[in-house]
Each structure stands twice: as C-alpha cells, then as structure tokens.
Design a protein around this motif. Structure first.
Motif, PDB file in Angstrom:
ATOM      1  N   GLU A 251      34.333  36.624  47.516  1.00  0.00           N
ATOM      2  CA  GLU A 251      33.581  36.147  46.355  1.00  0.00           C
ATOM      3  C   GLU A 251      33.166  37.309  45.448  1.00  0.00           C
ATOM      4  O   GLU A 251      33.247  37.213  44.219  1.00  0.00           O
TER       5      GLU A 251
ATOM      6  N   GLN B 174      36.262  38.576  43.671  1.00  0.00           N
ATOM      7  CA  GLN B 174      36.673  37.658  42.599  1.00  0.00           C
ATOM      8  C   GLN B 174      35.735  37.774  41.400  1.00  0.00           C
ATOM      9  O   GLN B 174      36.182  37.767  40.246  1.00  0.00           O
ATOM     10  N   ARG B 175      34.451  37.899  41.691  1.00  0.00           N
ATOM     11  CA  ARG B 175      33.482  38.009  40.590  1.00  0.00           C
ATOM     12  C   ARG B 175      33.734  39.278  39.776  1.00  0.00           C
ATOM     13  O   ARG B 175      33.667  39.264  38.543  1.00  0.00           O
ATOM     14  N   TYR B 176      34.038  40.386  40.476  1.00  0.00           N
ATOM     15  CA  TYR B 176      34.312  41.623  39.756  1.00  0.00           C
ATOM     16  C   TYR B 176      35.610  41.505  38.959  1.00  0.00           C
ATOM     17  O   TYR B 176      35.683  41.935  37.804  1.00  0.00           O
ATOM     18  N   ALA B 177      36.638  40.913  39.580  1.00  0.00           N
ATOM     19  CA  ALA B 177      37.931  40.794  38.904  1.00  0.00           C
ATOM     20  C   ALA B 177      37.840  39.937  37.651  1.00  0.00           C
ATOM     21  O   ALA B 177      38.502  40.217  36.645  1.00  0.00           O
ATOM     22  N   GLU B 178      37.021  38.889  37.702  1.00  0.00           N
ATOM     23  CA  GLU B 178      36.936  37.966  36.580  1.00  0.00           C
ATOM     24  C   GLU B 178      36.005  38.445  35.475  1.00  0.00           C
ATOM     25  O   GLU B 178      36.273  38.233  34.288  1.00  0.00           O
ATOM     26  N   SER B 179      34.879  39.060  35.858  1.00  0.00           N
ATOM     27  CA  SER B 179      33.877  39.400  34.833  1.00  0.00           C
ATOM     28  C   SER B 179      33.515  40.884  34.788  1.00  0.00           C
ATOM     29  O   SER B 179      32.623  41.275  34.046  1.00  0.00           O
ATOM     30  N   ARG B 180      34.212  41.692  35.620  1.00  0.00           N
ATOM     31  CA  ARG B 180      33.912  43.121  35.699  1.00  0.00           C
ATOM     32  C   ARG B 180      32.437  43.364  36.005  1.00  0.00           C
ATOM     33  O   ARG B 180      31.792  44.269  35.428  1.00  0.00           O
TER      34      ARG B 180
ATOM     35  N   ALA C 285      42.143  42.452  40.647  1.00  0.00           N
ATOM     36  CA  ALA C 285      42.647  41.210  40.056  1.00  0.00           C
ATOM     37  C   ALA C 285      43.881  40.689  40.774  1.00  0.00           C
ATOM     38  O   ALA C 285      44.157  39.476  40.745  1.00  0.00           O
TER      39      ALA C 285
END
Length: 563
Positions: free
Chosen positions: A8, A11-17, A64
């Motif tokens: 999680e 994914q949060r970093y990949a989607e919103s940096r 990502a």
C-alpha cells in the motif's frame, strides 16, 4: 502510515509521489538492507551506506513498475546483492588506478556473541541466494524481520500452518547449503543465529538521509549515475550537518520509536524462539500424516512392509521422544513418554514416517548402484533424517535426494572415526601420519571394511605438525551424477562439497558457447547441443540455465557476480 502495509505504501508513493509513504518504507527496511550490504562489502561502513543509498534510489525509480505481489523484503535483499557486487568491483578498480590506498572508515560494531556467527557471517548471503525465491523470502520474513508465522503466511499467500512448513523446509535447505561450506549446525541453532544476528540497527539518521536523497534522485529522473555519485561525494559533509539538524528537530521521536521497536523485537524473539522451533519441527510430523494417509493404508496391507514398518515405528518413537526432550517440549501437557502419548495425530504421523523409512530401505535394495560401504555406519536417526529431508517419497528424484542425505550423514560419521584414528595413530607414532590408510585399522573405534578405506586417499604424509590443509580425500567416483557429495578431512575439520556432474557439464558447454558467441550466455537448451560431450535432458539443461540471475546476459557479468 504505520498501519499501511508495504504494498500500500509503495502504491501510494508510485501514484502520488507521497514522500511520507516512501520515507516510512525506508525506515522499515533500512536495517535489513544496511546489514546485508555491510556483510557483502567486507565490513566497510561507508561503502555499505553507499550501497544502501543505491538500493533505495533504485526502489524509488522502479516503484511504479512493481506489482502488489512483489515481496518487498525479498526484492530489497536481492537488489542489495547486485548493488554490493557492483560497489565492490568499482572499489577494486579505483584502488587499481590510484597510487595510494585511502584509509576506509569502518564501523565499530559490537563483538559477536559466539564463534558460530563469526563462521556463518561471511557465507550466509551467498548460501541464501542459492535458495529459490520463495524459500529465501520465507527465511527473510521469519528470521531477518522477526515476523510471526501468521504474518509470513499473509505475505506469501499461505495459511499459518503452511507458512510454518515452508519456513521449516527453507531452513533445512539453508542448513544443507551451509554444511556444504563447512558450517555444521542444527536447525535450532541456525534459526537462533538468524533471528538474533542478521539485522542490526543502521547508523542513526541514515534512513532520513537516504529517503531524502532517493526522492531527490527519483524526481530528477534524467540525472546520470556519474552525476549522482558526484553529488553524493560533494554533499557528504552537508548531509551530515543537515542530518544532525533533522534528527534533533524532527526525526528524533521517530528514531526513538524505531529503536524501541527493535529492542522489543529482540526481547520477543528470545521468548518465542524455543516454542516456535519445537512447534516448527514437530508439526511437520503431524502435517505429513494427512497427505500420506493413503500410503499408510497401503502399507498396512503389505505383510513385509508392515513388519518392517512396525520395527521402524518403535525406533522412530524413541527418536521423537529424544527430539521432544532436546527442544524442551517433553513437559508439554499430553506429551507421552513414547513421543506420541495419547495424541492420535502424532501416533499416525509416526506410522507415516515409519512407512517412509521402510519404503526408502526397500528402494535402496532395488537400486544397489546408489549404495556405498559407509552405509554400514547408518543409525536409526540417519534413516529418520533422510526421509525427513524430502517433502515426499514419490518420484525418483525424491528417492535420490533422500539417498544423498543418507550418504552424506554416514560419510560424516566415517570422517569423525577417521579423525579419531589419525589422532590415535599419530599419538602412538611420535606425531607421524600413516603412509597407508590400512595402518589406521587398529585405531578405529569400530571395525572398518577395506571397501570403505579404498574409497579414500591420503593427501599428505610425514609429521602431523608439518601438515597443511586436508589429510584425506574421498576419491571414489560419485554414485549419483546429480545427488552426491565429496568429503575432505583434516585432523580437526571436514569439508563437504556437492557433486553435480550434469550441472558441471552444462556449465562447461555454456562457457564454450559464450567463447564462440562474443561472450553471450546461452538461453535455450538447443544452443548447447553442439558443445555437450554427452546427451543431457533438455528440461535438466533449462533448469540450470534458469539459475542465471535476471538481466545477466554475458559471461563477464556472470563472473563478476560470482566473484
């Protein structure tokens, strides 16, 4: 953030940096990565920090492309290996170019608690990377990160019982790999060392520094590796000052909490280690009963096997009782003196093991070419350990693996006897070594057939005090081209190396292929056909080719990793 799992957060970093999400990931795993890097770069603290930095930079860039099924612990551990290998090679090249050697800053670490860890430490990571990915991930999660079996199961998509068995089998495989390198230990001792020694706290403030630099590097994106290295070198002093300010003003509460968690984990490990290891080993007996119940019923209908199984059952009950006592489990309510007590599941499991021992003995009589004279030294425990070492006894490969473990154990026993005889002979002959192994006959603690001695050769003669390296070597050809070992014996030590003639033949053919194709490695079994000296099954060749790490395409790259 701490309530979110690794997938999680990633994914949060990949989607919103989200920098907070990435920083949390670094804090969770920096100790594991830094400890592995420190071992693999020979204890060079500064180089270990650079490797750790590189691994998390790589994570930020590839976040990502990683899927939810990726076990982040395993990914980081493997990435550390490649980054450390690259760093060590670069360091060697730098030393070769420079006229003077620079003094490398080394971390002052706490002395290890015992000699076992000193022996294990330089060999651990290499042996770990010989395991399959699923076995390596099981050990990393259970022992390196100290997770409960339920958590391990969740990470690997298994039930808690299945995770327990997976961890147990992986630990046994790792123990076997280490034994082949001369590091002998029990599963319980190895588990204790892994749980208490493999991961130590990284230097204070390192997580914050790494997270900031990795995020900056990922944002820059197009910056070259050379530029990044220059930035790292030029800003070391600045990073140290900034780190002190951040730690003092912002990160101190987080780091204190992190250190408190580490302390609690160490305390909890020591409390649960004994009960977990006992359950891990003994539960394998019960779990096997369900899968092999059909074999038990078949065995009960065979007079010859039933009689043999009954005898083996009595022996195995005594063995399990001994195992319980060693593990401190004999005091558990309901555990009987025979090792099965009034537990029906345990009694049935013992019958299963007895049946498997009977099967193994019968199959050995049908395959006399897999016998060696040292089998005269086999004990009930050796047979028990042999059937325990394999998941099942159904295919020819299962039996060959069990025979391999059985032969390894009896050769270890003969090596012990030979060492004792060598010491006895030297003591009676003014410190001299024999000139022929037959001269040792009076000094063995039990009779040894000449057929056994003919399988070994003396490597040195003269004074024991003048001897170097090994004194005796097993020189008889292996009885199995893929499942066998070769022993070398010194006055106080034994070296065991695995034999796989099929793999050796494929490797030799692969090198010849590479030499003829500009250094490229083969990727298909058909490419090796012209270079093989004997026919080898395509599936066996492909299995060996699959051992080449992803992304490695040339012989030069492969040699660099092996070094």
């Amino acid at each position: 953030m701490e309530t979110m799992n690794d997938a999680e957060l990633l994914q949060r970093y990949a989607e919103s940096r989200c920098e907070a999400a990435f920083t949390e990931l670094v804090k969770r795993h920096v100790d594991l990565v830094h400890s592995a890097a420190l071992r693999q770069v020979g204890g060079d603290a500064q180089l270990a920090q650079d490797v750790t930095q590189s691994v998390f930079i790589d994570l930020a860039r590839k976040a990502a492309s990683m899927t939810a099924r990726t076990v982040l612990t395993g990914w980081l551990y493997t990435s550390t290996r490649y980054a450390a290998a690259n760093a060590v090679r670069a360091e060697k090249r730098r030393h070769a170019r420079e006229q003077e050697a620079y003094a490398m800053q080394e971390i002052s670490s706490t002395p290890e608690p015992n000699e076992a860890w000193d022996q294990l430490r330089p060999l651990l990571d290499e042996a770990m990377h010989e395991l399959s990915e699923r076995d390596r991930n099981a050990i990393l999660l259970r022992y390196f990160e100290g997770r409960q079996l339920a958590e391990v199961g969740t990470k690997l998509g298994l039930s808690e019982d299945a995770a327990r068995m997976r961890v147990g089998r992986a630990l046994e495989k790792l123990r076997g790999r280490l034994a082949g390198r001369g590091v002998a230990s029990t599963a319980a001792v190895l588990a204790a060392l892994l749980a208490s020694q493999t991961v130590t706290a990284a230097p204070a403030g390192l997580a914050v520094n790494i997270a900031g630099t990795a995020l900056a590097s990922a944002t820059a994106g197009a910056a070259s590796t050379l530029t990044l290295l220059k930035v790292l070198i030029m800003t070391k002093l600045k990073l140290g000052i900034i780190s002190a300010l951040i730690v003092a003003g912002v990160a101190t509460p987080l780091l204190i909490q992190h250190q408190a968690q580490i302390s609690l984990q160490k305390d909890n490990r020591s409390l649960r280690q004994q009960s977990d290891e006992a359950a891990q080993q003994l539960s394998q007996l019960s779990a096997e009963n369900a899968r092999l119940s059909n074999l038990i019923s078949q065995a009960s209908g065979s007079g010859a096997l039933q009689n043999g199984g009954s005898n083996e059952l009595l022996k195995l009950r005594g063995e399990v009782a001994r195992l319980r006592q060693e593990l401190g489990d004999s005091a558990r309510p309901g555990a009987g003196a025979t090792g099965s007590g009034d537990d029906p599941a345990m009694a049935a499991a013992l019958k299963t093991w007895a049946t498997r021992v009977g099967q193994l003995k019968q199959r050995l009589e049908q395959m006399p070419n897999k016998k060696i004279p040292e089998l005269q030294f086999a004990t009930d425990k050796d047979w028990f350990d042999a059937v325990k070492s394999v998941k099942q006894l159904e295919t020819e490969a299962d039996y060959r693996q069990a025979f391999d473990d059985l032969r390894r154990n009896v050769k270890n026993e003969f090596a012990r006897m030979l060492q004792q005889a060598l010491r006895g002979y030297a003591g009676a002959n003014d410190g001299m070594l024999p000139t022929d192994l037959s001269q040792l006959n009076p000094y063995f603690d039990k009779p040894v057939d000449d057929a056994v001695l003919r399988r070994y050769s003396l490597l040195q003669t003269g004074k024991v005090s003048d001897a170097t390296d090994f004194l005796v070597a097993e020189t008889a050809p292996p009885v199995d081209d893929e499942y066998d070992t070769v022993h070398k014996i010194s006055i106080n030590g034994v070296s065991t190396s695995s034999v796989n003639r099929t793999e050796d033949a494929v490797k030799q053919a692969g090198m010849q292929f590479a030499e003829a194709h500009g250094g490229l490695l083969p990727t298909d079994p058909t490419q090796l056909a012209p270079y093989l000296k004997r026919p080898i099954d395509s599936a066996a060749i492909q299995k060996i080719l699959d051992k080449v790490p992803p992304g490695v395409t040339t012989l030069e790259q492969l040699k660099a990793i092996i070094k």
